[in-house]
Design an enzyme around this catalytic site. Structure first.
Site, mmCIF file in Angstrom:
data_model
loop_
_atom_site.group_PDB
_atom_site.id
_atom_site.type_symbol
_atom_site.label_atom_id
_atom_site.label_comp_id
_atom_site.label_asym_id
_atom_site.label_seq_id
_atom_site.Cartn_x
_atom_site.Cartn_y
_atom_site.Cartn_z
ATOM 1 N N TYR A 73 0.879 -1.177 0.000
ATOM 2 C CA TYR A 73 0.000 0.000 0.000
ATOM 3 C C TYR A 73 0.915 1.226 0.000
ATOM 4 O O TYR A 73 2.092 1.119 -0.383
ATOM 5 C CB TYR A 73 -0.902 -0.122 1.261
ATOM 6 C CG TYR A 73 -2.054 0.808 1.332
ATOM 7 C CD1 TYR A 73 -3.037 0.833 0.353
ATOM 8 C CD2 TYR A 73 -2.185 1.695 2.406
ATOM 9 C CE1 TYR A 73 -4.113 1.709 0.437
ATOM 10 C CE2 TYR A 73 -3.252 2.568 2.504
ATOM 11 C CZ TYR A 73 -4.217 2.571 1.508
ATOM 12 O OH TYR A 73 -5.272 3.436 1.588
ATOM 13 N N LYS A 133 -5.468 -1.843 -2.431
ATOM 14 C CA LYS A 133 -6.645 -1.629 -1.579
ATOM 15 C C LYS A 133 -7.291 -2.975 -1.243
ATOM 16 O O LYS A 133 -7.709 -3.215 -0.113
ATOM 17 C CB LYS A 133 -7.670 -0.743 -2.305
ATOM 18 C CG LYS A 133 -7.214 0.689 -2.512
ATOM 19 C CD LYS A 133 -7.573 1.582 -1.336
ATOM 20 C CE LYS A 133 -6.968 2.976 -1.493
ATOM 21 N NZ LYS A 133 -7.195 3.845 -0.338
ATOM 22 N N ASP A 150 -14.081 5.968 -2.180
ATOM 23 C CA ASP A 150 -13.208 5.911 -1.009
ATOM 24 C C ASP A 150 -12.508 7.251 -0.752
ATOM 25 O O ASP A 150 -12.364 7.676 0.397
ATOM 26 C CB ASP A 150 -12.173 4.811 -1.267
ATOM 27 C CG ASP A 150 -11.208 4.631 -0.134
ATOM 28 O OD1 ASP A 150 -11.647 4.711 1.020
ATOM 29 O OD2 ASP A 150 -10.017 4.408 -0.414
ATOM 30 N N ASP A 151 -12.081 7.918 -1.813
ATOM 31 C CA ASP A 151 -11.338 9.176 -1.625
ATOM 32 C C ASP A 151 -12.242 10.267 -1.067
ATOM 33 O O ASP A 151 -11.824 11.071 -0.244
ATOM 34 C CB ASP A 151 -10.721 9.627 -2.952
ATOM 35 C CG ASP A 151 -9.750 8.589 -3.453
ATOM 36 O OD1 ASP A 151 -8.727 8.382 -2.805
ATOM 37 O OD2 ASP A 151 -10.061 7.931 -4.467
ATOM 38 N N ARG A 207 -5.919 9.841 -11.208
ATOM 39 C CA ARG A 207 -5.282 10.589 -10.107
ATOM 40 C C ARG A 207 -4.797 9.569 -9.093
ATOM 41 O O ARG A 207 -5.472 9.268 -8.124
ATOM 42 C CB ARG A 207 -6.301 11.561 -9.509
ATOM 43 C CG ARG A 207 -5.796 12.575 -8.543
ATOM 44 C CD ARG A 207 -5.402 12.003 -7.169
ATOM 45 N NE ARG A 207 -6.497 11.809 -6.252
ATOM 46 C CZ ARG A 207 -6.501 10.846 -5.318
ATOM 47 N NH1 ARG A 207 -5.502 9.984 -5.193
ATOM 48 N NH2 ARG A 207 -7.529 10.719 -4.521
ATOM 49 N N ASN A 226 -0.549 11.571 -0.232
ATOM 50 C CA ASN A 226 0.275 10.378 -0.475
ATOM 51 C C ASN A 226 0.935 10.458 -1.839
ATOM 52 O O ASN A 226 0.425 11.170 -2.709
ATOM 53 C CB ASN A 226 -0.620 9.132 -0.441
ATOM 54 C CG ASN A 226 -1.241 8.928 0.916
ATOM 55 O OD1 ASN A 226 -0.566 9.009 1.925
ATOM 56 N ND2 ASN A 226 -2.541 8.674 0.932
ATOM 57 N N GLU A 244 -12.081 4.477 -6.825
ATOM 58 C CA GLU A 244 -10.802 4.865 -6.216
ATOM 59 C C GLU A 244 -9.973 5.694 -7.187
ATOM 60 O O GLU A 244 -9.813 5.327 -8.362
ATOM 61 C CB GLU A 244 -10.030 3.583 -5.851
ATOM 62 C CG GLU A 244 -8.833 3.810 -4.972
ATOM 63 C CD GLU A 244 -9.199 4.276 -3.567
ATOM 64 O OE1 GLU A 244 -10.111 3.684 -2.957
ATOM 65 O OE2 GLU A 244 -8.589 5.242 -3.091
ATOM 66 N N ASP A 245 -9.440 6.769 -6.689
ATOM 67 C CA ASP A 245 -8.468 7.591 -7.413
ATOM 68 C C ASP A 245 -8.956 8.006 -8.811
ATOM 69 O O ASP A 245 -8.226 7.908 -9.802
ATOM 70 C CB ASP A 245 -7.099 6.889 -7.457
ATOM 71 C CG ASP A 245 -6.440 6.880 -6.079
ATOM 72 O OD1 ASP A 245 -7.108 7.249 -5.096
ATOM 73 O OD2 ASP A 245 -5.266 6.503 -5.973
HETATM 74 N N1 NAI Z 1 -4.746 10.073 3.602
HETATM 75 C C1 NAI Z 1 -5.728 9.592 2.881
HETATM 76 O O1 NAI Z 1 -6.460 8.688 3.311
HETATM 77 C C2 NAI Z 1 -5.997 10.135 1.524
HETATM 78 C C3 NAI Z 1 -5.134 10.978 0.906
HETATM 79 N N2 NAI Z 1 -5.411 11.468 -0.328
HETATM 80 C C4 NAI Z 1 -4.422 12.320 -0.949
HETATM 81 O O2 NAI Z 1 -4.945 13.610 -1.140
HETATM 82 C C5 NAI Z 1 -4.325 14.207 -2.260
HETATM 83 C C6 NAI Z 1 -5.378 14.892 -3.091
HETATM 84 O O3 NAI Z 1 -6.331 13.962 -3.557
HETATM 85 P P1 NAI Z 1 -7.623 14.471 -4.345
HETATM 86 O O4 NAI Z 1 -8.376 15.442 -3.545
HETATM 87 O O5 NAI Z 1 -8.354 13.311 -4.815
HETATM 88 O O6 NAI Z 1 -6.925 15.220 -5.576
HETATM 89 P P2 NAI Z 1 -7.487 16.328 -6.481
HETATM 90 O O7 NAI Z 1 -6.600 16.420 -7.642
HETATM 91 O O8 NAI Z 1 -8.941 16.121 -6.673
HETATM 92 O O9 NAI Z 1 -7.319 17.664 -5.598
HETATM 93 C C7 NAI Z 1 -6.111 18.302 -5.319
HETATM 94 C C8 NAI Z 1 -6.449 19.698 -4.839
HETATM 95 O O10 NAI Z 1 -5.253 20.318 -4.390
HETATM 96 C C9 NAI Z 1 -5.215 21.636 -4.911
HETATM 97 N N3 NAI Z 1 -3.838 22.115 -5.010
HETATM 98 C C10 NAI Z 1 -2.888 21.769 -5.913
HETATM 99 N N4 NAI Z 1 -1.783 22.497 -5.709
HETATM 100 C C11 NAI Z 1 -2.038 23.290 -4.640
HETATM 101 C C12 NAI Z 1 -1.287 24.273 -3.955
HETATM 102 N N5 NAI Z 1 -0.042 24.567 -4.316
HETATM 103 N N6 NAI Z 1 -1.869 24.908 -2.917
HETATM 104 C C13 NAI Z 1 -3.130 24.614 -2.534
HETATM 105 N N7 NAI Z 1 -3.888 23.694 -3.147
HETATM 106 C C14 NAI Z 1 -3.349 23.035 -4.182
HETATM 107 C C15 NAI Z 1 -5.886 21.529 -6.274
HETATM 108 O O11 NAI Z 1 -6.305 22.787 -6.753
HETATM 109 C C16 NAI Z 1 -7.031 20.615 -5.922
HETATM 110 O O12 NAI Z 1 -8.081 21.370 -5.385
HETATM 111 C C17 NAI Z 1 -3.546 13.104 -2.968
HETATM 112 O O13 NAI Z 1 -2.180 13.264 -2.683
HETATM 113 C C18 NAI Z 1 -4.032 11.837 -2.323
HETATM 114 O O14 NAI Z 1 -3.021 10.867 -2.229
HETATM 115 C C19 NAI Z 1 -6.573 11.172 -0.989
HETATM 116 C C20 NAI Z 1 -7.463 10.316 -0.426
HETATM 117 C C21 NAI Z 1 -7.222 9.694 0.854
HETATM 118 C C1 PYR Z 2 -5.128 6.763 0.455
HETATM 119 C C2 PYR Z 2 -5.782 7.117 -0.778
HETATM 120 O O1 PYR Z 2 -6.857 6.629 -1.090
HETATM 121 C C3 PYR Z 2 -5.165 8.073 -1.654
HETATM 122 O O2 PYR Z 2 -4.111 8.613 -1.322
HETATM 123 O O3 PYR Z 2 -5.725 8.308 -2.722
HETATM 124 MG MG MG Z 3 -7.365 6.917 -3.107
#
Ligand code: NAI
Ligand code: PYR
Ligand code: MG
Length: 628
Positions: free
Chosen positions: A146, A217, A311-312, A199, A465, A288-289
Site C-alpha cells: 500500500y 486496496k 473511497d477518496d 489521479r 500520499n 478509487e483515485d
Molecule cells: N490520507 C488519505 O487517506 C488520503 C489521501 N489522499 C491524498 O490527497 C491528495 C489529493 O487527492 P484528491 O483530492 O483526490 O486530488 P485532487 O486532484 O482532486 O485535488 C487536489 C487539490 O489540491 C489543490 N492544489 C494543488 N496544488 C495546490 C497548492 N499549491 N496549494 C493549494 N492547493 C493546491 C488543487 O487545486 C485541488 O483542489 C492526494 O495526494 C491523495 O493521495 C486522498 C485520499 C485519501
Molecule cells: C489513500 C488514498 O486513497 C489516496 O491517497 O488516494
Molecule cells: Mg485513493
C-alpha cells in the site's frame, strides 16, 4: 469416519504416503465430512496435480499433505518434505530478511521495489500464505503493498508486469462488457475496487498503471477486512491517458490515446457498472483515485442505484472526521466542541471537499442538522486550492466549493486567492489539513505560524500520499511545534524523539482505517446502498476506539497492527446503521431478522466469525465442483 481418515493420514506418514488409491476410493462426500471434523471446511476442486500448484487460490506449495499429494496426483511434483503453514511463514521471513540485508546500502527505491517483488511473487503463487504473511506483519508490509511503495509500483507497473491480476475494461470493449465479466474465473465477487488511473495518490495520471492501487486496496480488504481473496476483483478502466511520458514510453501497456471525455467517458463507466451488477448483483464497488472532475459526479450518478461508494471522497472524510474528533479530545475539550474548530483545508479536490462536507455535517449535528446550522458550520472552514484561498470573488467557482467561499469583508477577511501563510497567520486555525498532493507545502514558516495563542495544541494533518507528497513530515512538524501538537499523515512517518523522554506521536491518517470495515459491514448487512448514516457510524466508531489516555498522548488513530480489529468494529457499526435505516437484507448466514435480533455485541461477534482468515483447507477432487 474421522478416525478412518486420521488413520489414513498417520498410515500415509508411516509408509511414505502410499495411500493414493485408498483415498481416491473414498466417496468425496465421506472425505468432506471426515475433513470437516478435522477442522477447516474442505474445498471441492475439479483440478489435479500441476493445475492445483499453479492456482494461487488452491496452491499450498510444500504444505500439501501427503494424503492430498496422493489423492490429487501431486506425488513427485513437490520436494518430499511436508512443512506447515507456520513453517512457510517463517521461511518467507528468513528470505525477506536476507533480501533486506543484501539491499540495505542500496537506493531506497530499488530496495522498496525488490521487497514488493518478493511479496508479489508470493501473492501470485499462494494466496493463503501471502495473506497470512501480510496479516502477521501488517505494520511492516502495509507500506509495501500500500502507500508509499504502491505509488512507486504504479509508476513502474508496465515494466514490472509479469503475471496479470484483476481485469481491464477499455474504450475498445464497448458493447462487450456484459460478456467480458464472465471471463473472470470466480463465480462470486463481493468487492470490486475500480480506478480509471487518472489521479493515482498524489502522482497524477498514471493511466492503466493505476491498477496497482485497486490491487493494494483489496490486499487490505482481505488482510484487514476479512474478505475472501477469491471474491475480490481489482479493475482498471483504461479510458486513455493524458500523461505524455507514458504515451511515449515503449513499455506502456495501456491504450495510447488521450483520455475519453464527456459522453464517451460516461458510456464506458455506465457499461462497466451495469456489467458487473449484471453478473454479481450484490457486489460492492469502490471507486478509487478518479480525478476530481469525475469523482463527485460518478458518486452522485451511481450511489442511489448501486451498492457503491467513493473511497477518496467518503472513506477519507470519515478518517479525517475521526482524526479531528480525536484532536478536539486531545485539546482537552468535549467532542461537541468540533463545532467551534477553525479548520484550514489545503486542497479542494475530491478528498478535501469530501472531508469538509462530512466534518461540516458533524459540526451541524451538535445543534441539529438544518440549512441554518449547515450554513453556520461552513463558516468554520477556509479552503485553498492551487489558486489560493477560495472567496466569493472566485471566477469560475466549482459549485461543490461554493458553500465554503469566504467573504472578502468583515472580521478575518482575506483577499481572493490569499496565500496559505497569510491565511494561517490571520485565522490561527485549530486544524491545518492538507489534501493537496503538494509535498512540503506546510513549510517552516507555515508551521511556525501554527504556533499561536488561540490553541496551544493545534492539529496538523499532512494527508497527501505517497510520502514525498506529504505536506510535511512528522519531524518537521514536531521540531517546530513541539510535542504538544497532534500530527497525522496519509503515509506512515516515524514517531519523533523530542528529548528528555518526550515523544511526538506520528499517526497514520489514511482511509485504510475505514474502507475495509465499510465494505465488510455493507456486505454482511446486505445493504442495498452505502448511505451517509452508515458512513457516519463508521467514522464515529473509529473515533470512539481511542481511549482518553491515547488521545491525551496525541494518539488519535489505532496502531496499524490493530487494523483487523478496527475493521471488525467499523464493520459491525455499519451493519447496525444499515439495520436501523431499514436498508439491510442480510446474507445467507444471517438474514435481516437474525441481524435485527442481535445485540451490538452479538453483531461484533457475528462480523468476526464471518471474517475470512488464511488457513489451508483440505482439497477434495470432484469432477463437478460444487461448494460443500
Ligand atoms: N490520507 C488519505 O487517506 C488520503 C489521501 N489522499 C491524498 O490527497 C491528495 C489529493 O487527492 P484528491 O483530492 O483526490 O486530488 P485532487 O486532484 O482532486 O485535488 C487536489 C487539490 O489540491 C489543490 N492544489 C494543488 N496544488 C495546490 C497548492 N499549491 N496549494 C493549494 N492547493 C493546491 C488543487 O487545486 C485541488 O483542489 C492526494 O495526494 C491523495 O493521495 C486522498 C485520499 C485519501
Ligand atoms: C489513500 C488514498 O486513497 C489516496 O491517497 O488516494
Ligand atoms: Mg485513493
Amino acid at each position: 469416519m474421522a478416525s478412518r481418515l486420521g488413520s489414513l493420514v498417520r498410515e500415509s506418514a508411516k509408509n511414505g504416503g502410499r495411500i493414493g488409491s485408498w483415498a481416491r476410493s473414498l466417496a468425496s462426500a465421506d472425505l468432506s465430512r471426515a475433513y470437516s471434523s478435522l477442522g477447516n471446511r474442505p474445498i471441492l476442486v475439479d483440478k489435479r496435480g500441476a493445475d492445483i500448484l499453479h492456482d494461487p487460490w488452491l496452491n499450498k506449495g510444500t504444505a500439501h499433505p501427503q494424503v492430498e499429494r496422493d489423492s490429487l496426483g501431486m506425488r513427485g511434483l513437490l520436494p518430499p518434505n511436508v512443512i506447515s503453514l507456520d513453517q512457510q511463514v517463517a521461511r518467507f521471513g528468513l528470505s525477506f530478511r536476507s533480501l533486506e540485508r543484501k539491499t540495505k546500502d542500496g537506493e531506497s527505491d530499488v530496495r522498496a521495489l525488490a521487497q514488493w517483488r518478493l511479496l508479489n511473487r508470493l501473492h501470485d503463487r499462494n494466496e493463503t500464505l501471502y495473506y497470512r504473511v501480510l496479516i502477521d506483519n501488517i505494520k511492516e508490509f502495509a507500506p509495501i503493498v500500500y502507500t508509499p511503495t504502491v505509488g512507486l509500483v504504479c509508476q513502474n507497473y508496465s515494466g514490472l508486469f509479469r503475471r496479470t491480476r484483476g481485469m481491464y475494461f477499455s474504450a475498445k470493449d464497448k458493447g462487450l462488457m456484459a460478456s467480458m465479466v464472465y471471463n473472470w474465473p470466480s463465480e462470486r465477487v463481493d468487492v470490486i475496487v475500480v480506478t480509471d488511473g487518472s489521479r493515482i495518490l498524489g502522482l497524477g495520471d498514471l493511466g492503466v498503471q493505476g491498477i496497482g492501487i485497486p490491487i493494494g486496496k483489496l490486499d487490505l480488504y482481505v488482510a484487514a477486512g476479512g474478505i475472501n481473496p477469491a471474491r475480490v476483483l481489482p479493475v482498471c478502466l483504461d479510458v486513455g491517458t493524458n500523461n505524455t511520458a507514458l504515451l511515449e514510453n515503449p513499455l506502456y501497456l495501456g491504450l495510447r490515446q488521450p483520455r475519453l471525455e464527456g459522453e464517451e467517458y460516461l458510456a464506458v463507466l455506465d457499461e462497466f457498472m451495469e456489467a458487473v451488477y449484471l453478473r454479481w448483483p450484490k457486489v460492492i464497488v469502490q471507486h478509487e483515485d478518479f480525478q476530481n472532475k469525475w469523482a463527485f459526479s460518478m458518486l452522485k450518478r451511481y450511489r442511489n442505484k448501486y451498492r457503491m461508494f467513493n473511497d477518496d471522497v467518503q472513506g477519507t472524510a470519515g478518517v479525517a472526521l475521526a482524526g479531528i474528533l480525536g484532536s478536539v479530545r486531545a485539546m482537552g475539550r468535549p467532542m461537541s466542541d468540533i463545532s467551534k474548530m477553525r479548520v484550514v483545508v489545503v486542497g479542494a479536490g475530491s478528498a478535501g471537499l469530501g472531508v469538509v462536507n462530512m466534518v461540516r455535517e458533524s459540526m451541524a449535528m451538535a445543534e441539529g442538522v438544518s440549512a441554518e446550522t449547515l450554513k453556520k458550520a461552513a463558516e468554520n472552514f477556509w479552503i485553498l486550492d492551487k489558486e489560493g484561498l477560495v472567496t466569493e470573488e472566485r471566477k469560475d467557482m466549482d459549485p461543490d466549493v461554493k458553500d465554503y467561499a469566504r467573504s472578502v469583508n468583515g472580521s478575518l477577511a482575506l483577499p481572493e486567492g490569499a496565500a496559505l501563510l497569510d491565511v494561517v497567520k490571520k485565522v490561527k486555525p485549530d486544524v491545518l489539513l492538507g489534501l493537496s498532493g503538494v509535498g512540503g507545502i506546510f513549510n517552516k514558516q507555515i508551521l511556525e505560524a501554527m504556533k499561536h495563542e488561540r490553541n496551544h495544541r493545534p492539529a496538523v494533518f499532512a494527508m497527501s500520499n505517497p510520502t514525498s507528497n506529504a505536506e510535511c513530515s512528522s519531524t518537521d512538524c514536531f521540531k517546530i511545534l513541539g510535542g504538544n501538537c497532534v500530527f497525522a499523515s496519509g503515509s506512515p512517518f516515524p514517531d519523533v524523539d523530542l528529548g528528555s523522554g518526550a515523544v511526538g506521536k506520528a499517526n497514520q491518517g489514511n482511509n485504510m482505517y475505514l474502507f475495509p470495515g465499510i465494505g465488510l459491514g455493507t456486505y454482511l448487512a446486505g445493504a442495498r446502498l452505502v448511505t451517509d448514516g452508515m458512513l457516519h457510524a463508521a467514522a464515529e466508531r473509529l473515533a470512539s476506539m481511542m481511549s482518553a489516555e491515547d488521545v491525551a498522548k496525541g494518539v488519535i488513530f489505532p496502531p496499524v497492527t490493530d487494523i483487523r480489529a478496527v475493521a471488525k468494529e467499523v464493520g459491525a457499526a455499519v451493519v447496525k446503521a444499515a439495520v436501523d435505516e431499514d436498508l439491510a437484507e442480510g446474507t445467507w448466514s444471517a438474514d435481516v431478522r437474525d441481524l435485527r435480533a442481535m445485540s451490538q455485541d452479538e453483531i461484533v461477534e457475528y462480523v468476526e466469525r464471518m471474517m475470512w482468515s488464511p488457513a489451508y483447507s483440505p482439497l477434495i477432487y470432484s469432477k463437478s465442483k460444487e461448494s460443500i
